[in-house]
Design a protein around this motif. Structure first.
Motif, PDB file in Angstrom:
ATOM      1  N   UNK A  14      18.839 110.823 148.484  1.00 31.88           N
ATOM      2  CA  UNK A  14      20.300 110.846 148.566  1.00 31.88           C
ATOM      3  C   UNK A  14      20.781 109.983 149.725  1.00 31.88           C
ATOM      4  N   UNK A  15      21.962 109.408 149.576  1.00 30.62           N
ATOM      5  CA  UNK A  15      22.543 108.635 150.683  1.00 30.62           C
ATOM      6  C   UNK A  15      22.831 109.576 151.856  1.00 30.62           C
ATOM      7  N   UNK A  16      22.810 109.020 153.069  1.00 33.89           N
ATOM      8  CA  UNK A  16      23.073 109.844 154.254  1.00 33.89           C
ATOM      9  C   UNK A  16      24.532 110.256 154.317  1.00 33.89           C
ATOM     10  N   UNK A  17      24.766 111.465 154.827  1.00 31.35           N
ATOM     11  CA  UNK A  17      26.129 111.907 155.103  1.00 31.35           C
ATOM     12  C   UNK A  17      26.283 111.893 156.611  1.00 31.35           C
ATOM     13  N   UNK A  41      34.909 113.577 143.494  1.00 34.32           N
ATOM     14  CA  UNK A  41      33.448 113.714 143.370  1.00 34.32           C
ATOM     15  C   UNK A  41      32.848 112.702 142.410  1.00 34.32           C
ATOM     16  N   UNK A  42      33.690 112.068 141.572  1.00 27.89           N
ATOM     17  CA  UNK A  42      33.094 111.201 140.563  1.00 27.89           C
ATOM     18  C   UNK A  42      33.873 109.906 140.328  1.00 27.89           C
ATOM     19  N   UNK A  43      35.087 110.013 139.758  1.00 30.74           N
ATOM     20  CA  UNK A  43      35.736 108.830 139.184  1.00 30.74           C
ATOM     21  C   UNK A  43      35.983 107.700 140.182  1.00 30.74           C
ATOM     22  N   UNK A  44      36.318 108.053 141.434  1.00 33.30           N
ATOM     23  CA  UNK A  44      36.742 106.993 142.369  1.00 33.30           C
ATOM     24  C   UNK A  44      35.565 106.276 143.029  1.00 33.30           C
ATOM     25  N   UNK A  45      34.367 106.838 142.856  1.00 33.19           N
ATOM     26  CA  UNK A  45      33.177 106.286 143.528  1.00 33.19           C
ATOM     27  C   UNK A  45      32.267 105.637 142.487  1.00 33.19           C
ATOM     28  N   UNK A  50      30.934 116.075 149.662  1.00 27.20           N
ATOM     29  CA  UNK A  50      30.088 115.083 150.345  1.00 27.20           C
ATOM     30  C   UNK A  50      28.702 115.013 149.697  1.00 27.20           C
ATOM     31  N   UNK A  51      28.151 116.163 149.322  1.00 27.99           N
ATOM     32  CA  UNK A  51      26.818 116.160 148.689  1.00 27.99           C
ATOM     33  C   UNK A  51      26.865 115.451 147.342  1.00 27.99           C
ATOM     34  N   UNK A  69      25.779 110.540 144.235  1.00 29.28           N
ATOM     35  CA  UNK A  69      26.274 109.450 143.384  1.00 29.28           C
ATOM     36  C   UNK A  69      26.042 108.098 144.063  1.00 29.28           C
ATOM     37  N   UNK A  70      26.262 108.044 145.383  1.00 34.81           N
ATOM     38  CA  UNK A  70      26.074 106.784 146.118  1.00 34.81           C
ATOM     39  C   UNK A  70      24.641 106.282 145.971  1.00 34.81           C
ATOM     40  N   UNK A  71      23.670 107.209 146.049  1.00 35.21           N
ATOM     41  CA  UNK A  71      22.277 106.757 145.962  1.00 35.21           C
ATOM     42  C   UNK A  71      21.948 106.300 144.537  1.00 35.21           C
TER      43      UNK A  71
END
Ligand code: GLY
Length: 349
Positions: free
Chosen positions: A1-4, A137-141, A208-209, A214-216
């Motif tokens: 996962x990407x870092x927070x 959590x989803x659409x904008x990223x 954030x999680x 999603x970022x990763x």
């Protein structure tokens, strides 16, 4: 996962979507929208076009001369006509390629404004201010932008990554329960694709999680060639239910039922033990989401709709949990799918 990363003592979180020179930050927390002017200054934009489906006072200062364009959330306005109208407004205002477009609203608004930004002058910077939980959590990223055609949802679109996303949790304070549920459906399905057990965490940490996960995934598979399918956990049946109910049920509600079904199907196929099947029901229930099929659509109708799924290049395909974690499973026998669907409880919703 990407870092927070936690930024200072503000309690804000920051997650980087690592895409080389197109990398960007997603900031999460109360009041992060007020960083908009700093983001715009960092981009060097001299003007902004803010397209907002929310009251004017929800939009923070941009720090530059700004065109405000009102918008409306909802699938009905997610059309090429809306994109054309937005581009005309940008042109009349004199927006240039080095300026910025800002979207403020739910996922349908970030989708259509994102597409307008992708097309205007062959691409202008866009910053999203998602105001619904689903959009945060989803659409904008992740850079998927699209509008609908009469023939179906999201049929015309482009990958166009934002330059920043500001997920202000203050926006969620007045969100109607049904809207919140819409986003919780996506949070629940993340339990099974690598986010771990988020139950009981503060909402900002859950967001954030989800964004970190999603970022990763997006960093590894921006254009949906394989890994990004994971984000569609629970969505094969979910999309079929949306269509079969004429969008009476919200996306997140359908994904929730689709997640319970995905657990049962993985169990039927011997991919996971019964305790893990039960965990699907427990998690979805924990978030107060529906777990049963709605009255109405028949098993046959749902199966024919699931055959239209974009992932279904070889018969029926689902993202399913298993010994190696979740993965795309193609060619799932129709009789097993039919039996599993027939075994799902029905509810009156
Ligand atoms: N919402 C699924 C994706 O962004 O790929």
């Amino acid at each position: 996962m990407a870092d927070v990363d936690s930024t200072g003592d503000t309690g804000h979180k920051e997650i980087k979507v690592e895409l080389g020179e197109r990398s960007y930050a997603v900031r999460i927390g109360a009041g992060v929208r007020h960083g908009l002017a700093e983001v715009i200054a960092g981009l060097g934009a001299r003007r902004a076009a803010v397209v907002s489906a929310r009251p004017r006072e929800w939009v923070p200062e941009t720090g530059v001369p700004t065109l405000h364009v009102p918008a409306r959330d909802g699938e009905r306005d997610k059309t090429l006509a809306t994109v054309a109208e937005l581009c005309s407004r940008f042109a009349s205002f004199g927006l240039t390629r080095s300026d910025v477009v800002v979207s403020c609203g739910g996922g349908t608004t970030t989708d259509s404004v994102g597409l307008a930004a992708a097309l205007y002058h062959r691409g202008v910077s866009v910053v999203h201010l998602p105001t619904s939980l689903l959009a945060q959590v989803d659409a904008s990223v992740g850079g998927k932008t699209a509008v609908n055609l009469p023939e179906g949802k999201n049929l015309v679109g482009a990958y166009w990554q934002p330059r920043a996303v500001l997920c202000d949790t203050d926006y969620l304070r007045t969100l109607p329960r049904r809207e919140l549920v819409n986003g919780l459906g996506e949070i629940a399905r993340c339990h099974f694709i690598g986010a771990g057990d988020l139950r009981g965490l503060p909402l900002a940490e859950q967001i954030a999680a989800n964004v970190a996960l999603k970022a990763s995934v997006v960093a590894a598979d921006e254009r949906d060639a394989g890994l990004r399918h994971l984000l569609n956990y629970g969505h094969t049946l979910g999309h079929a239910l949306e269509r079969a109910t004429g969008y009476r049920l919200r996306h997140g509600e359908c994904v929730a039922v689709g997640t319970v079904f995905a657990g049962r199907l993985a169990g039927e196929l011997g991919r996971i033990p019964s305790a893990r099947v039960a965990e699907h029901l427990d998690v979805v229930r924990h978030y107060g989401l529906p777990t049963a099929l709605p009255e109405g659509p028949s098993v046959a109708e749902l199966i024919s709709l699931m055959r239209l799924d974009k992932k279904a290049v070889d018969g029926l395909a689902f993202v399913l949990d298993g010994p190696r974690g979740a993965e795309l499973v193609s060619g799932v026998p129709q009789d097993v799918v039919a039996r599993t669907l027939a075994g799902m409880p029905r509810a009156d919703h």
